[in-house]
Design a protein around this motif. Structure first.
Motif, PDB file in Angstrom:
ATOM      1  N   ASP A  22      -8.258   3.120  -1.524  1.00 19.13           N
ATOM      2  CA  ASP A  22      -7.402   3.777  -2.505  1.00 19.13           C
ATOM      3  C   ASP A  22      -8.141   3.862  -3.835  1.00 19.13           C
ATOM      4  O   ASP A  22      -8.414   2.831  -4.469  1.00 19.13           O
ATOM      5  CB  ASP A  22      -6.117   2.976  -2.669  1.00 19.13           C
ATOM      6  N   ASP A  56       0.851  -1.196   0.000  1.00 18.04           N
ATOM      7  CA  ASP A  56       0.000   0.000   0.000  1.00 18.04           C
ATOM      8  C   ASP A  56       0.890   1.250   0.000  1.00 18.04           C
ATOM      9  O   ASP A  56       1.085   1.900   1.025  1.00 18.04           O
ATOM     10  CB  ASP A  56      -0.894  -0.024   1.250  1.00 18.04           C
ATOM     11  N   ARG A  64       0.385   4.166  -1.062  1.00 13.17           N
ATOM     12  CA  ARG A  64      -0.295   5.432  -0.754  1.00 13.17           C
ATOM     13  C   ARG A  64      -1.008   5.365   0.603  1.00 13.17           C
ATOM     14  O   ARG A  64      -1.981   6.085   0.842  1.00 13.17           O
ATOM     15  CB  ARG A  64      -1.296   5.763  -1.869  1.00 13.17           C
ATOM     16  N   SER A 109      -1.806   8.553   2.542  1.00 15.69           N
ATOM     17  CA  SER A 109      -2.560   9.608   1.863  1.00 15.69           C
ATOM     18  C   SER A 109      -4.021   9.268   1.599  1.00 15.69           C
ATOM     19  O   SER A 109      -4.842  10.157   1.410  1.00 15.69           O
ATOM     20  CB  SER A 109      -1.880   9.961   0.528  1.00 15.69           C
ATOM     21  N   HIS A 110      -4.377   7.986   1.611  1.00 13.83           N
ATOM     22  CA  HIS A 110      -5.776   7.629   1.345  1.00 13.83           C
ATOM     23  C   HIS A 110      -6.584   7.579   2.636  1.00 13.83           C
ATOM     24  O   HIS A 110      -6.024   7.671   3.742  1.00 13.83           O
ATOM     25  CB  HIS A 110      -5.886   6.320   0.558  1.00 13.83           C
ATOM     26  N   THR A 170      -6.163  -1.969   0.298  1.00 14.62           N
ATOM     27  CA  THR A 170      -5.236  -1.192   1.115  1.00 14.62           C
ATOM     28  C   THR A 170      -4.898  -1.961   2.382  1.00 14.62           C
ATOM     29  O   THR A 170      -5.525  -2.975   2.708  1.00 14.62           O
ATOM     30  CB  THR A 170      -5.863   0.151   1.509  1.00 14.62           C
TER      31      THR A 170
END
Length: 822
Positions: free
Chosen positions: A97, A87, A89, A92-93, A120
């Protein structure tokens, strides 16, 4: 414009419909979402761990193996490996995602099926904690809502920490802490980059991509993880190439067990399941701290195993376990074939299987191959003991050359000794040893047999065996309570009692069959005179003695109601016997044996603390919550019996004047290790049943009571006798003749106590208040004015000391003198 309006209205309608659908689904699944409290108080399924009193783990119970870790204790490269792979990101999510969702949606359009992957870390966490792994729309929807809910309630680092501790890595390892231990036997901080990448790649398919089950797929998956770390600039090109080239070196590691105590571990497991039930005991992360010392537990295990090998060797070699080929008929199979064949033979206790490759009489040695592939030499010095076993009473002639014992192709057993490898066999008899702290009953060590892998029967606490002469200190204690003294003369002469009901005469005999006539009570116990014990019981009456013996915790209903009780016909476990001897060691108090000192919950909260009954409340630390043990015999009585058992070790008389004598436990005198720490402050008693089916030794210093038993599980089997092996020196085989408590069980006790006494109190047996001493004549038990080898000071309860001097003309009083002497 109309088309644009239609498109706009359509989008709004779809958005409104989607919003309503999402809202409806949220309302539908709302009640199934975890609460905030549940999310913040997640209970990770963690096995029960069992520790010694000094903090060494010796057992772990539970299907799930987990070692919870804090996020701040996780190396950053390992975190990077997970984020880059699972994961990227994550921070940030909002739990879902959008890019991953779009990718998953595209896969559905292409394949028409819901595919795995794309979730995620938060979604994986939701699935692991609250959902199943089935690929359905319902599960996916629930997963999305739970993920959003988790993100709204927990910080990102909290989510990541839960994830790293929850996910499965194969081979029952759950969480990264357990994975590091299972695959590499390391703490997280000690992992290499290649090892971190391997672990980070496992969540995708832990059962089929782990390096033990499938090294090829594991290598490929590790390369993927390293590639993603490189793409995310988390490692350099050099680090990438170096980790990529690292060989797959791993094996299945056990729990962080640093000592072997399987019998004690099973005692703890059974007790914990009885207290809390299997689910709580096995999965709630309880830590159980026992009363056992790691050092003493190791010493007890070694003493049991070495003593049984000593017994087995002096009774002869029973032969090889198999013959893989005959040198006169065929050549040896290939090394790989031999190693595969050796896998059929289990490592048991100290013994390991091996196959003989060559035998050389000229060098008097053999070359052997162990199951692990190591090739070793077996010297004549470690084979010379192996004269043929005929039966438990007879041994064959000692071999003159190694080929009389071994030949190429034979599957044998060997054990490691200081001089290399020694020919061995799995011992036939069984044994047990248990050590107690006499002041509070805490079990310092417990071993219930040679090998838990072969037999889980815990003879230390389960085997009820006839105690033989180990019963005598309790008989003598009763006698001292009923008018006898250590100076009382009792007739040591054969007994011939006719039973008109059976038409048979009962003739209890001494062992050895030697009689000394009038003998003092102290000396009679130290020499274990059977007929004296019978006469003492007769004087008191069987019922009186049975009632008295219950003071030591023995079951009233299990004690025989006849005179055989005086010779140890009662059956008891080693733990029961040790508890009884603790009464003498602690000054007359009956303590309750226990082995769990405290229990801690997964958050280190102490949820149970032992509250033992102690013999000396004023001796305990002020902060320890204890209760007083009941005093069952007087301190004076306990001291007097201890004195007699001290004479069993050190004897008496004067060797210079040829009046010296040894008690049955004289072999303890040879142990410099015990004498260096305990001096002469040792007391004990041997025990042997009439047919030598059970042998015992129980003894103590002030800080530790230890009971050892040796015998066969089959009650019909006697321990037999041996002759000296002409190949061995007297130091190599110091024991021969009929097996007995002094020869068979006492050496095990000595071996254990040589280590145990280093860390326990071995103070002098202080004379308690209320006793008087007087110089007596050794031959008559009367008072003496002499001050030489014919006398000694003896202890008496006030009013019981003799009043006549030896120089009077009256004859000494001898109890039992009116009975028949043959």
């Amino acid at each position: 414009m109309k088309v644009l309006k239609w498109i706009l209205y359509s989008v709004l309608a779809v958005f409104a419909l989607g919003s309503l659908s999402v809202g409806g689904m949220y309302l539908y699944y709302k009640d199934e979402l975890p609460s905030v409290a549940e999310l913040r108080d997640v209970r990770l399924q963690t096995p029960m761990q069992v520790y010694s009193s000094d903090g060494e783990m010796f057992a772990q119970f539970g299907e799930v193996r987990r070692i919870p870790v804090k996020l701040e204790d996780v190396p950053q490269p390992l975190i990077d490996a997970f984020l880059a792979t699972e994961d990227q990101r994550f921070y940030s999510h909002v739990g879902i995602d959008p890019i991953g969702v779009a990718r998953a949606f595209f896969q559905i359009l292409v394949t028409g099926e819901i595919q795995g992957g794309g979730s995620t870390i938060t979604q994986q966490l939701a699935r692991n904690f609250y959902l199943t792994f089935e690929q359905t729309w319902t599960r996916k929807i629930k997963e999305a809502f739970i993920s959003l809910h988790i993100e709204s309630q927990l910080e990102k680092n909290e989510i990541l920490e839960l994830y790293l501790n929850k996910i499965t890595f194969g081979h029952r390892a759950h969480g990264i802490g357990a994975a590091a231990q299972v695959y590499y036997g390391k703490d997280l901080q000690d992992l290499t980059l290649a090892e971190m990448a391997m672990i980070a790649g496992l969540p995708k398919a832990p059962s089929t991509m782990n390096p033990i089950s499938n090294p090829t797929r594991a290598r490929e998956r590790r390369a993927v993880v390293l590639g993603r770390m490189l793409a995310e600039d988390k490692i350099t090109e050099q680090q990438y190439q170096s980790a990529l080239a690292t060989p797959i070196r791993t094996r299945l590691h056990g729990a962080e067990v640093t000592m072997s105590a399987p019998y004690l571990a099973e005692m703890v497991r059974a007790e914990m399941v009885a207290r809390y039930g299997e689910e709580t005991a096995y999965s709630s992360g309880l830590k159980v701290y026992t009363t056992a010392s790691a050092k003493q537990q190791r010493a007890a295990q070694r003493a049991v195993q070495h003593n049984l090998h000593s017994y087995d060797e002096r009774h002869g070699y029973r032969g090889v376990e198999a013959q893989l080929w005959d040198a006169g008929e065929s050549t040896a199979p290939a090394r790989e074939v031999l190693l595969e064949q050796l896998q059929e033979f289990q490592t048991i206790g100290l013994t390991r299987p091996a196959v003989v490759l060559e035998v050389a009489d000229a060098q008097q040695e053999a070359v052997i191959l162990l199951a692990d592939g190591a090739q070793q030499k077996l010297s004549w010095a470690n084979v010379a003991w192996a004269r043929p076993y005929i039966n438990r009473e007879r041994q064959g002639q000692a071999p003159e050359k190694i080929s009389e014992v071994l030949r190429a192709g034979s599957v044998i057993r060997v054990r490691a000794v200081d001089s290399g490898w020694r020919l061995a066999q799995i011992p036939e008899p069984s044994a047990a040893i248990v050590a107690l702290r006499p002041n509070d009953g805490g079990i310092a060590a417990a071993v219930g047999g040679y090998s838990f892998a072969v037999s889980q029967y815990n003879r230390a606490i389960q085997a009820e065996r006839q105690v033989g002469s180990n019963i005598k200190p309790f008989i003598y204690s009763a006698a001292l309570e009923n008018g006898f003294t250590l100076a009382t003369l009792v007739n040591d002469a054969p007994i011939n009692q006719w039973n008109p009901g059976t038409g048979v005469a009962w003739r209890p005999r001494n062992s050895p069959d030697v009689y000394e006539g009038p003998i003092r009570v102290r000396q009679a116990l130290a020499k274990s005179k059977n007929v004296v014990s019978v006469r003492l019981l007769r004087a008191m009456g069987v019922n009186t003695v049975v009632d008295y013996l219950t003071k030591f915790g023995f079951d009233y209903d299990e004690l025989p109601r006849n005179e055989s009780l005086s010779l140890g016909s009662a059956s008891m476990t080693p733990l029961e016997v040790a508890r009884g001897y603790a009464v003498f060691a602690n000054g007359g108090y009956l303590v309750e044996p226990y082995f769990i000192e405290r229990i801690e919950a997964s958050d280190a909260e102490v949820i149970y603390q032992a509250r033992p009954k102690v013999a000396c409340v004023e001796c305990e630390p002020a902060q320890r919550d204890v209760v007083a043990a009941p005093q069952v015999i007087t301190e004076q009585n306990a001291f007097l019996v201890t004195q007699a058992m001290n004479s069993a070790v050190w004897g008496g008389g004067s060797w210079a004047h040829k009046t010296g004598w040894n008690g049955t436990a004289w072999r303890i005198q040879r142990s410099e290790a015990i004498s260096d720490h305990a001096g002469r402050n040792i007391a004990g008693k041997t025990g042997t049943t009439n047919d030598v089916k059970d042998t015992w030794f129980s003894g103590f210093v002030t800080g530790l009571v230890t009971t050892g038993w040796v015998g066969f599980d089959n009650l019909e089997n006697a321990l037999g006798r041996t002759t000296m092996n002409s190949n061995l020196s007297s130091n190599e085989q110091p024991i021969s003749g009929t097996e007995a408590g002094a020869k068979t069980a006492l050496p095990m006790w000595i071996d254990f106590m040589e280590t145990a006494v280093e860390d326990v109190a071995s103070d002098p047996f202080d004379v308690p208040p209320g006793l008087v001493s007087a110089r007596i004549d050794l031959a008559t038990g009367k008072l003496s004015r002499a001050n030489d080898y014919t006398t000694r000071f003896e202890y008496f309860i006030p009013g019981s000391a003799p009043t006549e001097y030896v120089d009077t003309k009256s004859s000494p009083t001898v109890f039992g003198d009116d009975e028949s002497i043959f």
